[in-house]
Design an enzyme around this catalytic site. Structure first.
Site, PDB file in Angstrom:
ATOM      1  N   ASN A 187       1.105   7.242   6.228  1.00 58.09           N
ATOM      2  CA  ASN A 187       0.829   5.850   5.892  1.00 58.09           C
ATOM      3  C   ASN A 187      -0.609   5.715   5.392  1.00 58.09           C
ATOM      4  O   ASN A 187      -1.526   6.392   5.888  1.00 58.09           O
ATOM      5  CB  ASN A 187       1.142   4.900   7.045  1.00 58.09           C
ATOM      6  CG  ASN A 187       0.612   5.304   8.400  1.00 58.09           C
ATOM      7  OD1 ASN A 187       0.301   6.460   8.641  1.00 58.09           O
ATOM      8  ND2 ASN A 187       0.514   4.348   9.303  1.00 58.09           N
ATOM      9  N   GLU A 194      -3.157   2.675   4.708  1.00 58.64           N
ATOM     10  CA  GLU A 194      -3.375   1.243   4.902  1.00 58.64           C
ATOM     11  C   GLU A 194      -4.417   0.706   3.929  1.00 58.64           C
ATOM     12  O   GLU A 194      -5.114   1.466   3.243  1.00 58.64           O
ATOM     13  CB  GLU A 194      -3.785   0.982   6.363  1.00 58.64           C
ATOM     14  CG  GLU A 194      -2.664   1.379   7.312  1.00 58.64           C
ATOM     15  CD  GLU A 194      -2.914   1.017   8.761  1.00 58.64           C
ATOM     16  OE1 GLU A 194      -4.081   0.756   9.153  1.00 58.64           O
ATOM     17  OE2 GLU A 194      -1.920   1.005   9.523  1.00 58.64           O
ATOM     18  N   ASN A 195      -4.483  -0.622   3.882  1.00 57.30           N
ATOM     19  CA  ASN A 195      -5.386  -1.292   2.957  1.00 57.30           C
ATOM     20  C   ASN A 195      -5.893  -2.567   3.608  1.00 57.30           C
ATOM     21  O   ASN A 195      -5.176  -3.191   4.400  1.00 57.30           O
ATOM     22  CB  ASN A 195      -4.634  -1.615   1.656  1.00 57.30           C
ATOM     23  CG  ASN A 195      -5.571  -2.079   0.572  1.00 57.30           C
ATOM     24  OD1 ASN A 195      -5.846  -3.271   0.438  1.00 57.30           O
ATOM     25  ND2 ASN A 195      -6.089  -1.157  -0.208  1.00 57.30           N
ATOM     26  N   ALA A 196      -7.131  -2.954   3.262  1.00 50.87           N
ATOM     27  CA  ALA A 196      -7.713  -4.173   3.814  1.00 50.87           C
ATOM     28  C   ALA A 196      -6.839  -5.387   3.499  1.00 50.87           C
ATOM     29  O   ALA A 196      -6.751  -6.316   4.305  1.00 50.87           O
ATOM     30  CB  ALA A 196      -9.120  -4.379   3.270  1.00 50.87           C
ATOM     31  N   GLU A 211       6.988   7.051   4.794  1.00 46.97           N
ATOM     32  CA  GLU A 211       8.257   7.415   4.149  1.00 46.97           C
ATOM     33  C   GLU A 211       8.207   7.149   2.649  1.00 46.97           C
ATOM     34  O   GLU A 211       8.697   7.944   1.839  1.00 46.97           O
ATOM     35  CB  GLU A 211       9.413   6.605   4.748  1.00 46.97           C
ATOM     36  CG  GLU A 211       9.608   6.806   6.233  1.00 46.97           C
ATOM     37  CD  GLU A 211       8.864   5.772   7.067  1.00 46.97           C
ATOM     38  OE1 GLU A 211       7.674   5.508   6.790  1.00 46.97           O
ATOM     39  OE2 GLU A 211       9.467   5.231   8.001  1.00 46.97           O
ATOM     40  N   CYS A 223      10.933   1.182   8.551  1.00 46.00           N
ATOM     41  CA  CYS A 223      10.979  -0.278   8.397  1.00 46.00           C
ATOM     42  C   CYS A 223      12.042  -0.646   7.358  1.00 46.00           C
ATOM     43  O   CYS A 223      12.571   0.220   6.647  1.00 46.00           O
ATOM     44  CB  CYS A 223       9.604  -0.812   7.982  1.00 46.00           C
ATOM     45  SG  CYS A 223       9.175  -0.503   6.263  1.00 46.00           S
ATOM     46  N   CYS A 252      11.375   0.498   3.794  1.00 45.46           N
ATOM     47  CA  CYS A 252      11.577   1.941   3.595  1.00 45.46           C
ATOM     48  C   CYS A 252      13.059   2.295   3.576  1.00 45.46           C
ATOM     49  O   CYS A 252      13.483   3.177   2.825  1.00 45.46           O
ATOM     50  CB  CYS A 252      10.849   2.743   4.675  1.00 45.46           C
ATOM     51  SG  CYS A 252       9.060   2.746   4.428  1.00 45.46           S
TER      52      CYS A 252
END
Ligand code: THU
Length: 126
Positions: free
Chosen positions: A42, A44-46, A55, A86, A89
């Protein structure tokens, strides 16, 4: 390759997870029918909604390298419950195969196995 070996690859992939917000690292190992394995983590981003799951990272790596025949995916996450894919995905993977196997681990390394069609019986399509 055994399920456990594929899961070990997913665990190794989780080490590259970029998770400054959730601190929940996920790794994926996606095996194609010819035996090729693509990994993902994974990222992530702000802008939290821009986060990409492990996935989908693996699936995009596979498709962008010309592999669409997904056979099995191992998903590693060290939560109390099994690290299930999720909804986004599930839909994303189902685009390429609903027959694939999905292995989902939890803390301690135990995992459960499903067919994607069990997890996503009615995909969106048109
Ligand atoms: N996550 C995944 O990588 N895969 C999933 O199927 C569910 C959630 C990630 C996204 C986010 O970085 C973290 O888990 C917590 O939601």
């Amino acid at each position: 390759m055994t399920d456990r070996e594929l899961m070990d690859i997913a665990e190794a992939a989780s080490k590259n997870a970029y998770v400054p917000y959730s601190h929940f690292a996920v790794g994926a190992a996606l095996e194609c029918s010819d035996g090729t394995v693509f990994t993902g983590c994974n990222v992530e981003n702000a802008a939290l909604g821009s986060t990409i799951c492990a996935e989908r990272t693996a699936a995009c790596k596979a498709v962008s390298e010309g592999h669409r025949d997904f056979a099995r995916i191992a998903i590693w996450g060290e939560g109390q419950g099994y690290c299930m894919p999720c909804g986004a995905c599930r839909q994303f993977l189902a685009e390429f195969s609903t027959d694939m196997e999905v292995l989902c681990a939890k803390a301690g390394g135990r995992y459960v196995s499903y067919k994607l069609r069990e997890l996503m019986p009615h995909t969106f399509n048109y």
